[in-house]
Design a protein around this motif. Structure first.
Motif, PDB file in Angstrom:
ATOM      1  N   LYS A  64     -10.137  -7.351  -1.417  1.00 19.97           N
ATOM      2  CA  LYS A  64     -10.186  -7.652  -2.975  1.00 19.97           C
ATOM      3  C   LYS A  64      -8.833  -8.411  -3.213  1.00 19.97           C
ATOM      4  O   LYS A  64      -9.154  -9.421  -4.250  1.00 19.97           O
ATOM      5  CB  LYS A  64     -10.369  -6.382  -3.819  1.00 19.97           C
ATOM      6  N   LYS A  93      -6.134   0.088  -9.717  1.00 25.37           N
ATOM      7  CA  LYS A  93      -7.257   1.093  -9.538  1.00 25.37           C
ATOM      8  C   LYS A  93      -7.709   1.608  -8.174  1.00 25.37           C
ATOM      9  O   LYS A  93      -7.426   0.819  -7.033  1.00 25.37           O
ATOM     10  CB  LYS A  93      -8.465   0.909 -10.190  1.00 25.37           C
ATOM     11  N   ARG A  94      -8.206   2.682  -8.068  1.00 24.42           N
ATOM     12  CA  ARG A  94      -8.362   3.357  -6.471  1.00 24.42           C
ATOM     13  C   ARG A  94      -9.291   2.460  -5.734  1.00 24.42           C
ATOM     14  O   ARG A  94      -8.986   2.544  -4.556  1.00 24.42           O
ATOM     15  CB  ARG A  94      -8.908   4.675  -6.994  1.00 24.42           C
ATOM     16  N   ASN A  95     -10.228   1.790  -6.258  1.00 24.53           N
ATOM     17  CA  ASN A  95     -11.054   1.096  -5.429  1.00 24.53           C
ATOM     18  C   ASN A  95     -10.705  -0.296  -4.989  1.00 24.53           C
ATOM     19  O   ASN A  95     -11.248  -1.070  -4.350  1.00 24.53           O
ATOM     20  CB  ASN A  95     -12.403   1.109  -6.082  1.00 24.53           C
ATOM     21  N   THR A  96      -9.363  -0.576  -5.132  1.00 29.92           N
ATOM     22  CA  THR A  96      -8.692  -1.764  -4.880  1.00 29.92           C
ATOM     23  C   THR A  96      -8.457  -1.633  -3.174  1.00 29.92           C
ATOM     24  O   THR A  96      -7.800  -0.620  -3.043  1.00 29.92           O
ATOM     25  CB  THR A  96      -7.292  -2.257  -5.694  1.00 29.92           C
ATOM     26  N   ASN A  97      -8.891  -2.688  -2.472  1.00 25.35           N
ATOM     27  CA  ASN A  97      -8.578  -2.660  -1.190  1.00 25.35           C
ATOM     28  C   ASN A  97      -8.011  -4.008  -0.714  1.00 25.35           C
ATOM     29  O   ASN A  97      -7.662  -5.043  -1.737  1.00 25.35           O
ATOM     30  CB  ASN A  97      -9.707  -2.398  -0.465  1.00 25.35           C
ATOM     31  N   TYR A 106       1.051  -1.137  -0.138  1.00 25.52           N
ATOM     32  CA  TYR A 106      -0.014  -0.043   0.031  1.00 25.52           C
ATOM     33  C   TYR A 106       0.944   1.302   0.008  1.00 25.52           C
ATOM     34  O   TYR A 106       1.732   1.415   0.750  1.00 25.52           O
ATOM     35  CB  TYR A 106      -0.838   0.116   1.372  1.00 25.52           C
ATOM     36  N   LYS A 125      -2.008   6.693  -1.738  1.00 21.64           N
ATOM     37  CA  LYS A 125      -3.358   6.052  -1.256  1.00 21.64           C
ATOM     38  C   LYS A 125      -3.865   5.042  -2.430  1.00 21.64           C
ATOM     39  O   LYS A 125      -5.141   5.006  -2.743  1.00 21.64           O
ATOM     40  CB  LYS A 125      -4.380   7.001  -1.038  1.00 21.64           C
ATOM     41  N   LEU A 126      -2.927   4.114  -3.039  1.00 21.08           N
ATOM     42  CA  LEU A 126      -3.171   3.087  -3.895  1.00 21.08           C
ATOM     43  C   LEU A 126      -2.331   1.704  -3.331  1.00 21.08           C
ATOM     44  O   LEU A 126      -1.184   2.042  -2.830  1.00 21.08           O
ATOM     45  CB  LEU A 126      -2.831   3.550  -5.153  1.00 21.08           C
ATOM     46  N   TRP A 127      -3.071   0.749  -3.915  1.00 15.77           N
ATOM     47  CA  TRP A 127      -2.156  -0.421  -3.653  1.00 15.77           C
ATOM     48  C   TRP A 127      -1.331  -0.868  -4.901  1.00 15.77           C
ATOM     49  O   TRP A 127      -1.848  -0.455  -6.161  1.00 15.77           O
ATOM     50  CB  TRP A 127      -2.974  -1.814  -3.466  1.00 15.77           C
TER      51      TRP A 127
END
Length: 132
Positions: free
Chosen positions: A73, A66-70, A46, A51-53
């Protein structure tokens, strides 16, 4: 088509299906699609600044996800992906040892950055792999 050709076609199809579980299609931060094989992935990290993986590959390339990767996921992609801290998820197949709470990885990731295991995740790792 004779039986031999049919058998060969079936075998090739089966091989492709088996390999599908180790192939991932990622959407990068720029919207591009990137095909990545599990064995190419050493670890995810991270990046708190952006603020990205990111995924770190065997050839030292880093892909921004992509931004919505947590983390959840990422962990859901494959059972070989194991979280070792809030900032790192490793491909367990490259884990060589854990020394002084640091993961030492096999080549080509053996000279990578320090991948520290937090106490919470070390406990979970030991529960998942009891012989550790």
């Amino acid at each position: 088509m004779d039986n031999k050709e049919t058998h060969t076609e079936h075998c090739n199809h089966t091989i492709v299906e088996k390999n599908q579980e180790n192939i991932f299609l990622y959407t990068t931060i720029t919207g591009n699609l990137q095909l990545v094989h599990l064995e190419e992935i050493g670890y995810f990290r991270y990046n708190s600044k952006s603020k990205l993986w990111e995924v770190v590959l065997y050839n030292k390339h880093t892909l921004l996800l992509k931004r919505n990767t947590n983390s959840q996921k990422i962990l859901n992609l494959h059972p070989c992906l194991v979280q070792i801290s809030q900032s790192y998820i490793i491909n367990i197949t490259y884990l060589s040892s854990i020394e002084d709470n640091n993961c030492l990885l096999l080549s080509p990731f053996s000279n990578s950055e320090t991948l520290q295991v937090s106490k919470t995740f070390l406990k979970k790792l030991k529960e998942r792999y009891p012989c550790l």
